[in-house]
Design a protein around this motif. Sequence first.
Motif: not given
Length: 200
Positions: A64-86
């Motif tokens: 579970e920890h590994t999956m969460q860590m992998w997905f968090r890294r994927t999010l950080e690489s694909k989704m800029p931190a300053d994005l807003q809802y749209c």
Amino acid sequence: MSSNESKLPDLRVRRTRMMIEKAFTELLQEKGFQSITVQDITERAMVNRTTFYDHFVDKYALFEHTMQMWFRRTLESKMPADLQYCVSNVALLIETLGEFLVQVNDHCAIRNPEGLPSFDDQVVGLVRELLTTWLDKDTLWRASTSQTLTVDMVSWAMYGAARHWSLQKSREPMKAFAGRVAPMISPLIEQTKALAAFGE
């Protein structure tokens, strides 16, 4: 004690945890999850069983920890931190989810018939966090009494759509799929905001 000396135990703990995670990731590529034992992990990581249990309750907690860590890294690489809802960012999030699920399938290519344990909650939890961060910037959204329910529904809807796409034998391009699905999901958020405007 110097500040450098006080940091040593923490560094050792993190290094040990990283060794366990790395060993487990390598083993997932080599054989099915059900075939992996704690002994396999500790031997590969060169730590003893007691050390493993200092970090994780069992191999399921490590998964579970590994999956969460992998997905968090994927999010950080694909989704800029300053994005807003749209709607277009909802589409990008669905796209990221789909690509992550395909990566998991590829990375854990060797599986027992039982397959992999569920990691839905860990991934959806991170989607929920990200959506909440986006939406909390909206004054009207903050006035809603249905925030938690809507975020839960939208998070699971996005994950479900991405999982549906990842399981197809003949997949349409992910970008096109996400662009088609996002407008189906976003009205849940817009409806919640509209109800807040009318005092729910």
